[in-house]
Design a protein around this motif. Structure first.
Motif, PDB file in Angstrom:
ATOM      1  N   UNK A  19       4.503  12.855 -10.691  1.00 14.08           N
ATOM      2  CA  UNK A  19       3.188  12.253 -10.907  1.00 14.08           C
ATOM      3  C   UNK A  19       2.645  11.733  -9.594  1.00 14.08           C
ATOM      4  N   UNK A  20       1.360  11.913  -9.400  1.00 14.51           N
ATOM      5  CA  UNK A  20       0.706  11.360  -8.213  1.00 14.51           C
ATOM      6  C   UNK A  20       0.001  10.080  -8.613  1.00 14.51           C
ATOM      7  N   UNK A  21       0.158   9.046  -7.804  1.00 12.67           N
ATOM      8  CA  UNK A  21      -0.565   7.807  -8.048  1.00 12.67           C
ATOM      9  C   UNK A  21      -1.353   7.452  -6.800  1.00 12.67           C
ATOM     10  N   UNK A  22      -2.441   6.761  -7.012  1.00 16.41           N
ATOM     11  CA  UNK A  22      -3.265   6.278  -5.899  1.00 16.41           C
ATOM     12  C   UNK A  22      -3.288   4.749  -5.972  1.00 16.41           C
ATOM     13  N   UNK A  23      -3.310   4.129  -4.806  1.00 11.79           N
ATOM     14  CA  UNK A  23      -3.331   2.677  -4.723  1.00 11.79           C
ATOM     15  C   UNK A  23      -4.520   2.279  -3.858  1.00 11.79           C
ATOM     16  N   UNK A  24      -5.402   1.458  -4.408  1.00 15.94           N
ATOM     17  CA  UNK A  24      -6.591   0.994  -3.684  1.00 15.94           C
ATOM     18  C   UNK A  24      -6.560  -0.523  -3.596  1.00 15.94           C
ATOM     19  N   UNK A  25      -6.094  -1.081  -2.481  1.00 16.32           N
ATOM     20  CA  UNK A  25      -6.147  -2.527  -2.329  1.00 16.32           C
ATOM     21  C   UNK A  25      -7.228  -2.929  -1.317  1.00 16.32           C
ATOM     22  N   UNK A  26      -7.653  -4.162  -1.397  1.00 18.63           N
ATOM     23  CA  UNK A  26      -8.487  -4.751  -0.358  1.00 18.63           C
ATOM     24  C   UNK A  26      -7.505  -5.385   0.617  1.00 18.63           C
ATOM     25  N   UNK A  27      -7.658  -5.104   1.918  1.00 16.89           N
ATOM     26  CA  UNK A  27      -6.745  -5.626   2.930  1.00 16.89           C
ATOM     27  C   UNK A  27      -7.535  -6.512   3.885  1.00 16.89           C
ATOM     28  N   UNK A  28      -6.996  -7.673   4.208  1.00 17.30           N
ATOM     29  CA  UNK A  28      -7.625  -8.571   5.180  1.00 17.30           C
ATOM     30  C   UNK A  28      -6.583  -8.988   6.201  1.00 17.30           C
ATOM     31  N   UNK A  29      -6.959  -9.864   7.112  1.00 20.92           N
ATOM     32  CA  UNK A  29      -6.005 -10.351   8.104  1.00 20.92           C
ATOM     33  C   UNK A  29      -4.865 -11.133   7.437  1.00 20.92           C
ATOM     34  N   UNK A  30      -5.096 -11.624   6.211  1.00 21.49           N
ATOM     35  CA  UNK A  30      -4.067 -12.367   5.486  1.00 21.49           C
ATOM     36  C   UNK A  30      -3.152 -11.443   4.681  1.00 21.49           C
ATOM     37  N   UNK A  31      -3.429 -10.142   4.702  1.00 16.89           N
ATOM     38  CA  UNK A  31      -2.609  -9.184   3.958  1.00 16.89           C
ATOM     39  C   UNK A  31      -3.370  -8.579   2.791  1.00 16.89           C
ATOM     40  N   UNK A  32      -2.627  -8.090   1.814  1.00 18.21           N
ATOM     41  CA  UNK A  32      -3.239  -7.472   0.636  1.00 18.21           C
ATOM     42  C   UNK A  32      -3.872  -8.538  -0.249  1.00 18.21           C
ATOM     43  N   UNK A  33      -5.052  -8.244  -0.756  1.00 19.36           N
ATOM     44  CA  UNK A  33      -5.725  -9.123  -1.718  1.00 19.36           C
ATOM     45  C   UNK A  33      -5.306  -8.636  -3.102  1.00 19.36           C
ATOM     46  N   UNK A  34      -4.297  -9.273  -3.679  1.00 23.63           N
ATOM     47  CA  UNK A  34      -3.657  -8.783  -4.900  1.00 23.63           C
ATOM     48  C   UNK A  34      -4.608  -8.600  -6.090  1.00 23.63           C
ATOM     49  N   UNK A  35      -5.603  -9.476  -6.303  1.00 24.12           N
ATOM     50  CA  UNK A  35      -6.504  -9.236  -7.439  1.00 24.12           C
ATOM     51  C   UNK A  35      -7.323  -7.939  -7.314  1.00 24.12           C
ATOM     52  N   UNK A  36      -7.433  -7.378  -6.117  1.00 23.78           N
ATOM     53  CA  UNK A  36      -8.234  -6.176  -5.928  1.00 23.78           C
ATOM     54  C   UNK A  36      -7.429  -4.886  -6.043  1.00 23.78           C
ATOM     55  N   UNK A  37      -6.113  -4.984  -6.177  1.00 20.30           N
ATOM     56  CA  UNK A  37      -5.278  -3.780  -6.191  1.00 20.30           C
ATOM     57  C   UNK A  37      -5.559  -2.962  -7.451  1.00 20.30           C
ATOM     58  N   UNK A  38      -5.819  -1.675  -7.245  1.00 26.39           N
ATOM     59  CA  UNK A  38      -6.057  -0.738  -8.337  1.00 26.39           C
ATOM     60  C   UNK A  38      -5.058   0.401  -8.186  1.00 26.39           C
TER      61      UNK A  38
END
Length: 173
Positions: A28-47
């Protein structure tokens, strides 16, 4: 990412150095779309979602993700200045329905309907090619769905060149 590429074991050679064995990449192929900032991954934005072999992200999914993420970011800090940096992939640059131009594949009646909807004067004796030229001449200002979604939450969009290895962190990863 293919689920078949996940490595659970590393084989060690006689010198003590390890190497990851290459898998066939199937699964299976999965895609991961996170918002990244200088503080790291923005967990609420991870898709994280499953996709097929041909395409992993389309415009409607990206616009929905950006809208939801912008809403979350604005909710976390109402007066912060927010800028989202994206590259110029096709899914990031779909025009709004009002600003899309007619295509050569359209029937003449569809082009006439587009001209009527946009209040463009024309003569009934024009050929399909002349009507298309007229549509280009009276083209509305281009607006993108991504920009409209971000504007709703006062989020600025900055676009990078496609696959730029220095400016785009996903290419470095």
């Amino acid at each position: 990412m293919n689920s078949g590429e996940e490595k659970r074991h590393i084989w060690l050679d006689s010198t003590g150095y390890g190497r990851i064995r290459s898998g066939d990449g199937r699964g299976r192929r999965i895609a991961i779309s996170p918002m990244i900032s200088s503080a790291g991954f923005h967990l609420p934005s991870v898709d994280i979602f499953e996709c097929n072999e041909v395409h992993s992200m389309d415009s409607s999914r990206f616009v929905k993700w950006l809208w939801e993420t912008s809403c979350t970011l604005r909710g976390e800090n109402d007066d912060a200045k927010i800028c989202t940096i994206i590259h110029n992939a096709t899914c990031h640059n779909e025009q709004t329905d009002e600003t899309k131009l007619p295509k050569c594949a359209w029937k003449k009646s569809e082009i006439v309907q587009w001209l009527d909807d946009h209040k463009v004067p024309y003569l009934n004796l024009y050929t399909k090619a002349e009507l298309l030229e007229l549509a280009v001449a009276y083209a509305p200002e281009k607006r993108l769905k991504v920009d409209e979604a971000a504007k709703e939450f006062r989020v600025e969009i900055l676009r990078l060149p496609i696959k730029h290895c220095v400016l785009n962190p996903i290419e470095l990863a």
